[in-house]
Design a protein around this motif. Structure first.
Motif, PDB file in Angstrom:
ATOM      1  N   PRO A 126       0.811  -1.218   0.000  1.00  0.00           N
ATOM      2  CA  PRO A 126       0.000   0.000   0.000  1.00  0.00           C
ATOM      3  C   PRO A 126       0.851   1.279   0.000  1.00  0.00           C
ATOM      4  CG  PRO A 126       0.130  -0.897   2.219  1.00  0.00           C
ATOM      5  CD  PRO A 126       0.887  -1.854   1.335  1.00  0.00           C
ATOM      6  N   GLU A 127       0.349   2.311  -0.685  1.00  0.00           N
ATOM      7  CA  GLU A 127       0.986   3.640  -0.599  1.00  0.00           C
ATOM      8  C   GLU A 127       0.272   4.488   0.440  1.00  0.00           C
ATOM      9  OE1 GLU A 127       1.347   5.723  -4.326  1.00  0.00           O
ATOM     10  OE2 GLU A 127       2.127   3.942  -5.338  1.00  0.00           O
ATOM     11  N   THR A 128      -1.013   4.157   0.705  1.00  0.00           N
ATOM     12  CA  THR A 128      -1.772   4.963   1.669  1.00  0.00           C
ATOM     13  C   THR A 128      -2.512   4.034   2.648  1.00  0.00           C
ATOM     14  OG1 THR A 128      -3.570   5.223   0.056  1.00  0.00           O
ATOM     15  CG2 THR A 128      -1.931   6.987   0.152  1.00  0.00           C
ATOM     16  N   ASN A 129      -3.842   4.067   2.662  1.00  0.00           N
ATOM     17  CA  ASN A 129      -4.572   3.309   3.687  1.00  0.00           C
ATOM     18  C   ASN A 129      -5.353   2.115   3.143  1.00  0.00           C
ATOM     19  OD1 ASN A 129      -6.529   4.915   2.409  1.00  0.00           O
ATOM     20  ND2 ASN A 129      -7.820   5.004   4.243  1.00  0.00           N
ATOM     21  N   ILE A 130      -5.088   1.724   1.887  1.00  0.00           N
ATOM     22  CA  ILE A 130      -5.838   0.608   1.293  1.00  0.00           C
ATOM     23  C   ILE A 130      -4.881  -0.544   0.976  1.00  0.00           C
ATOM     24  CG2 ILE A 130      -7.293  -0.101  -0.652  1.00  0.00           C
ATOM     25  CD1 ILE A 130      -8.213   2.801  -0.920  1.00  0.00           C
ATOM     26  N   VAL A 131      -5.224  -1.742   1.469  1.00  0.00           N
ATOM     27  CA  VAL A 131      -4.415  -2.919   1.154  1.00  0.00           C
ATOM     28  C   VAL A 131      -5.259  -3.864   0.307  1.00  0.00           C
ATOM     29  CG1 VAL A 131      -2.917  -4.729   2.062  1.00  0.00           C
ATOM     30  CG2 VAL A 131      -3.356  -2.682   3.443  1.00  0.00           C
ATOM     31  N   MET A 132      -4.733  -4.241  -0.843  1.00  0.00           N
ATOM     32  CA  MET A 132      -5.408  -5.194  -1.721  1.00  0.00           C
ATOM     33  C   MET A 132      -4.725  -6.554  -1.583  1.00  0.00           C
ATOM     34  SD  MET A 132      -7.816  -3.683  -3.397  1.00  0.00           S
ATOM     35  CE  MET A 132      -8.345  -2.171  -4.221  1.00  0.00           C
ATOM     36  N   PHE A 133      -5.567  -7.605  -1.463  1.00  0.00           N
ATOM     37  CA  PHE A 133      -5.053  -8.970  -1.402  1.00  0.00           C
ATOM     38  C   PHE A 133      -5.577  -9.739  -2.609  1.00  0.00           C
ATOM     39  CE2 PHE A 133      -5.418  -7.585   3.054  1.00  0.00           C
ATOM     40  CZ  PHE A 133      -4.134  -7.850   3.513  1.00  0.00           C
ATOM     41  N   ASP A 134      -4.677 -10.323  -3.377  1.00  0.00           N
ATOM     42  CA  ASP A 134      -5.093 -11.192  -4.475  1.00  0.00           C
ATOM     43  C   ASP A 134      -4.977 -12.637  -4.015  1.00  0.00           C
ATOM     44  OD1 ASP A 134      -5.778  -9.253  -6.277  1.00  0.00           O
ATOM     45  OD2 ASP A 134      -3.739  -9.074  -7.077  1.00  0.00           O
ATOM     46  N   ILE A 135      -6.041 -13.402  -4.269  1.00  0.00           N
ATOM     47  CA  ILE A 135      -6.067 -14.812  -3.862  1.00  0.00           C
ATOM     48  C   ILE A 135      -5.462 -15.642  -4.990  1.00  0.00           C
ATOM     49  CG2 ILE A 135      -7.550 -16.723  -3.163  1.00  0.00           C
ATOM     50  CD1 ILE A 135      -9.683 -14.447  -2.548  1.00  0.00           C
ATOM     51  N   LEU A 136      -4.434 -16.434  -4.652  1.00  0.00           N
ATOM     52  CA  LEU A 136      -3.745 -17.206  -5.683  1.00  0.00           C
ATOM     53  C   LEU A 136      -4.220 -18.656  -5.717  1.00  0.00           C
ATOM     54  CD1 LEU A 136      -0.150 -15.806  -4.985  1.00  0.00           C
ATOM     55  CD2 LEU A 136      -1.840 -14.958  -6.622  1.00  0.00           C
ATOM     56  N   ARG A 137      -5.084 -19.028  -4.751  1.00  0.00           N
ATOM     57  CA  ARG A 137      -5.526 -20.430  -4.690  1.00  0.00           C
ATOM     58  C   ARG A 137      -6.771 -20.635  -5.520  1.00  0.00           C
ATOM     59  NH1 ARG A 137      -5.704 -22.089   1.454  1.00  0.00           N
ATOM     60  NH2 ARG A 137      -7.800 -22.661   0.781  1.00  0.00           N
ATOM     61  N   PRO A 138      -6.756 -21.636  -6.424  1.00  0.00           N
ATOM     62  CA  PRO A 138      -7.907 -21.839  -7.315  1.00  0.00           C
ATOM     63  C   PRO A 138      -9.179 -22.262  -6.574  1.00  0.00           C
ATOM     64  CG  PRO A 138      -6.276 -23.597  -7.589  1.00  0.00           C
ATOM     65  CD  PRO A 138      -5.666 -22.582  -6.688  1.00  0.00           C
ATOM     66  N   ASP A 139      -9.027 -22.847  -5.361  1.00  0.00           N
ATOM     67  CA  ASP A 139     -10.202 -23.357  -4.647  1.00  0.00           C
ATOM     68  C   ASP A 139     -10.859 -22.306  -3.764  1.00  0.00           C
ATOM     69  OD1 ASP A 139      -7.882 -23.293  -3.089  1.00  0.00           O
ATOM     70  OD2 ASP A 139      -8.751 -24.687  -1.636  1.00  0.00           O
ATOM     71  N   LEU A 140     -10.389 -21.074  -3.844  1.00  0.00           N
ATOM     72  CA  LEU A 140     -10.910 -20.047  -2.943  1.00  0.00           C
ATOM     73  C   LEU A 140     -11.223 -18.785  -3.741  1.00  0.00           C
ATOM     74  CD1 LEU A 140     -11.251 -19.619   0.203  1.00  0.00           C
ATOM     75  CD2 LEU A 140      -9.041 -18.454   0.119  1.00  0.00           C
ATOM     76  N   ASP A 141     -12.444 -18.272  -3.609  1.00  0.00           N
ATOM     77  CA  ASP A 141     -12.724 -16.980  -4.246  1.00  0.00           C
ATOM     78  C   ASP A 141     -12.934 -15.916  -3.174  1.00  0.00           C
ATOM     79  OD1 ASP A 141     -15.243 -17.360  -3.264  1.00  0.00           O
ATOM     80  OD2 ASP A 141     -16.195 -17.702  -5.213  1.00  0.00           O
ATOM     81  N   SER A 142     -13.126 -14.683  -3.609  1.00  0.00           N
ATOM     82  CA  SER A 142     -13.145 -13.578  -2.650  1.00  0.00           C
ATOM     83  C   SER A 142     -14.356 -13.648  -1.721  1.00  0.00           C
ATOM     84  CB  SER A 142     -13.084 -12.241  -3.381  1.00  0.00           C
ATOM     85  OG  SER A 142     -14.081 -12.174  -4.356  1.00  0.00           O
ATOM     86  N   VAL A 143     -15.496 -14.112  -2.249  1.00  0.00           N
ATOM     87  CA  VAL A 143     -16.701 -14.207  -1.405  1.00  0.00           C
ATOM     88  C   VAL A 143     -16.465 -15.204  -0.265  1.00  0.00           C
ATOM     89  CG1 VAL A 143     -19.157 -14.816  -1.373  1.00  0.00           C
ATOM     90  CG2 VAL A 143     -18.212 -13.547  -3.315  1.00  0.00           C
ATOM     91  N   SER A 144     -15.860 -16.355  -0.585  1.00  0.00           N
ATOM     92  CA  SER A 144     -15.600 -17.357   0.459  1.00  0.00           C
ATOM     93  C   SER A 144     -14.563 -16.846   1.456  1.00  0.00           C
ATOM     94  CB  SER A 144     -15.086 -18.672  -0.123  1.00  0.00           C
ATOM     95  OG  SER A 144     -15.696 -18.955  -1.332  1.00  0.00           O
ATOM     96  N   LEU A 145     -13.546 -16.145   0.960  1.00  0.00           N
ATOM     97  CA  LEU A 145     -12.528 -15.624   1.883  1.00  0.00           C
ATOM     98  C   LEU A 145     -13.149 -14.616   2.848  1.00  0.00           C
ATOM     99  CD1 LEU A 145      -9.662 -15.286   2.980  1.00  0.00           C
ATOM    100  CD2 LEU A 145      -9.177 -13.693   1.113  1.00  0.00           C
ATOM    101  N   VAL A 146     -13.984 -13.720   2.313  1.00  0.00           N
ATOM    102  CA  VAL A 146     -14.616 -12.713   3.167  1.00  0.00           C
ATOM    103  C   VAL A 146     -15.495 -13.389   4.225  1.00  0.00           C
ATOM    104  CG1 VAL A 146     -16.405 -10.914   3.152  1.00  0.00           C
ATOM    105  CG2 VAL A 146     -14.506 -10.796   1.534  1.00  0.00           C
ATOM    106  N   ARG A 147     -16.210 -14.425   3.810  1.00  0.00           N
ATOM    107  CA  ARG A 147     -17.081 -15.131   4.751  1.00  0.00           C
ATOM    108  C   ARG A 147     -16.255 -15.814   5.847  1.00  0.00           C
ATOM    109  NH1 ARG A 147     -20.016 -18.852   1.493  1.00  0.00           N
ATOM    110  NH2 ARG A 147     -20.952 -17.090   0.412  1.00  0.00           N
ATOM    111  N   ALA A 148     -15.143 -16.421   5.467  1.00  0.00           N
ATOM    112  CA  ALA A 148     -14.290 -17.107   6.444  1.00  0.00           C
ATOM    113  C   ALA A 148     -13.654 -16.100   7.418  1.00  0.00           C
ATOM    114  CB  ALA A 148     -13.208 -17.907   5.715  1.00  0.00           C
ATOM    115  N   LEU A 149     -13.258 -14.959   6.903  1.00  0.00           N
ATOM    116  CA  LEU A 149     -12.659 -13.932   7.776  1.00  0.00           C
ATOM    117  C   LEU A 149     -13.667 -13.433   8.798  1.00  0.00           C
ATOM    118  CD1 LEU A 149     -10.624 -11.825   5.164  1.00  0.00           C
ATOM    119  CD2 LEU A 149      -9.665 -13.237   7.000  1.00  0.00           C
ATOM    120  N   GLU A 150     -14.902 -13.294   8.355  1.00  0.00           N
ATOM    121  CA  GLU A 150     -15.986 -12.833   9.227  1.00  0.00           C
ATOM    122  C   GLU A 150     -16.111 -13.757  10.445  1.00  0.00           C
ATOM    123  OE1 GLU A 150     -18.480 -10.198   8.166  1.00  0.00           O
ATOM    124  OE2 GLU A 150     -19.235 -10.343  10.213  1.00  0.00           O
ATOM    125  N   GLU A 151     -15.914 -15.043  10.226  1.00  0.00           N
ATOM    126  CA  GLU A 151     -15.992 -15.990  11.348  1.00  0.00           C
ATOM    127  C   GLU A 151     -14.862 -15.777  12.349  1.00  0.00           C
ATOM    128  OE1 GLU A 151     -16.415 -19.930   9.657  1.00  0.00           O
ATOM    129  OE2 GLU A 151     -18.244 -19.215   8.644  1.00  0.00           O
TER     130      GLU A 151
END
Ligand SMILES: *Cc1c(COP(=O)(O)O)cnc(C)c1O
Length: 343
Positions: A280-305
């Motif tokens: 990041p240069e400022t206050n936003i961090v982007m994460f790219d998922i490199l695993r084929p078995d995981l998409d962003s919706v599932s990652l967000v749901r898992a983080l919520e837990e």
């Protein structure tokens, strides 16, 4: 479920602090449609002076201020050049077409930062039967690029090429405060490269509501009419403006803390397997998922837990934004949650 939620979805999720609520409670107010709310007038003068423009106007949202700028700078049936991943193009629900009759010309740029050459090549030649290009919009910091700063020299180059071709320039500076916190270059120096500038109070500055548009006095008088037409004429707006004045005094210089915490989050997660962190240069961090078995919706749901909230911004991209309500413990909790989910 963790008891404390670490909410990194956006810097808009902050709640007004007790001190800000006190400033809101004390605000002197009037009817702003009649132009006599003293606190709004103070805020507008303050922001105009920070941006070194003649006047500024308070808006309920950034999108309404952006849309008003578009109507000021481009007639229906003309074209406006924007970056292909800009907020204008991706996140404003087609408002330029739906509300302003303006066609956007999305131009992809390396790292989402325009060059003067790219802008120039997108300008339509002045044939009688050719669509006319009216304006260029620049975004600083660039949201979808992960809060990237649009360098000042580049902004000058884009402004020069625009003006040589009789185009106006709008700066979507929703997070311009963050660009200044990151570079030490005054907001006004960036604003020099634009005819109209939008800045937001309800993001890093921690206000509940509000953005402002700044520019020449005559433009802002026309903007007042457009704002009213769009349904943005408000009455005792001083209670919101008081929060804005408070934030400019107390929350502007602390933005560098948010940047340091974004950097810490990136550093703590750079070796998490299956994840690529965009530094990041400022206050936003982007994460790219490199695993084929995981998409962003599932990652967000898992983080919520794990009690951590982030937001999906692409099929394989998740965004975390640091802000006033996030401390170092929150960053460590977020990093630990990412590691737990991906390992
Ligand atoms: C958030 C944002 C806006 C719009 O602001 P709202 O207040 O949500 O309407 C415009 N431009 C950029 C770059 C933004 O990040």
């Amino acid at each position: 479920m963790a008891e404390r939620i670490v909410d990194l979805r956006s810097d808009t999720v902050t709640r007004p602090t007790p001190a800000m609520r006190e400033a809101i409670a004390r605000a002197e107010v009037g009817d702003d449609v009649f132009g006599d709310d003293p606190t709004v007038i103070r805020l507008e003068e303050r922001v105009a002076s920070i941006l070194r423009k003649e006047a500024a106007l308070f808006f309920p949202s950034g999108i309404m201020a952006n849309e008003t700028a578009l109507q000021l700078l481009a007639r229906p049936g003309t074209e406006v050049i924007v970056e292909a991943a800009s907020h204008f193009f991706d996140w404003e629900l087609g408002a330029p077409a739906a509300l302003s009759g303006v066609q956007l010309r999305p131009v992809p740029a390396p790292d989402h930062i325009f060059t003067a050459e790219l802008v120039e090549s997108a300008i339509r030649p002045a044939f009688r039967t050719q669509l006319r290009t009216a304006a260029v919009c620049v975004e600083n910091t660039h949201n979808a690029a992960g809060g990237r700063v649009f360098p000042l020299e580049r902004m000058h180059e884009v402004y020069d090429v625009a003006h040589r071709n009789h185009l106006s320039v709008h700066l979507d500076g929703s997070r311009l405060w963050n660009a200044t916190a990151a570079t030490g270059i005054a907001e006004a120096d960036y604003a020099d490269c634009a005819d109209t500038i939008m800045v937001t109070l309800s993001k890093g500055l921690g206000c509940p509501i509000g953005s402002l548009l700044a520019g020449e006095r005559e433009l802002m008088e026309r903007a007042r009419v457009i704002r009213r037409r769009l349904g943005g004429g408000m009455r005792q707006t001083g209670i919101l403006a008081a929060a804005g004045l408070f934030a400019l005094d107390h929350h502007r210089t602390r933005l560098s803390e948010d940047h340091a915490r974004a950097g810490l989050l990136a550093q703590l997660t750079e070796d998490v397997p299956g994840l690529r962190v965009i530094p990041p240069e400022t206050n936003i961090v982007m994460f790219d998922i490199l695993r084929p078995d995981l998409d962003s919706v599932s990652l967000v749901r898992a983080l919520e837990e794990h009690g951590v909230r982030m937001v999906e911004v692409g099929r394989r991209r998740v965004r975390a934004v640091t802000h006033l309500d996030i401390d170092d413990d929150g960053i460590h909790a977020a990093a630990a949650a990412l590691r737990a989910v991906l390992q």
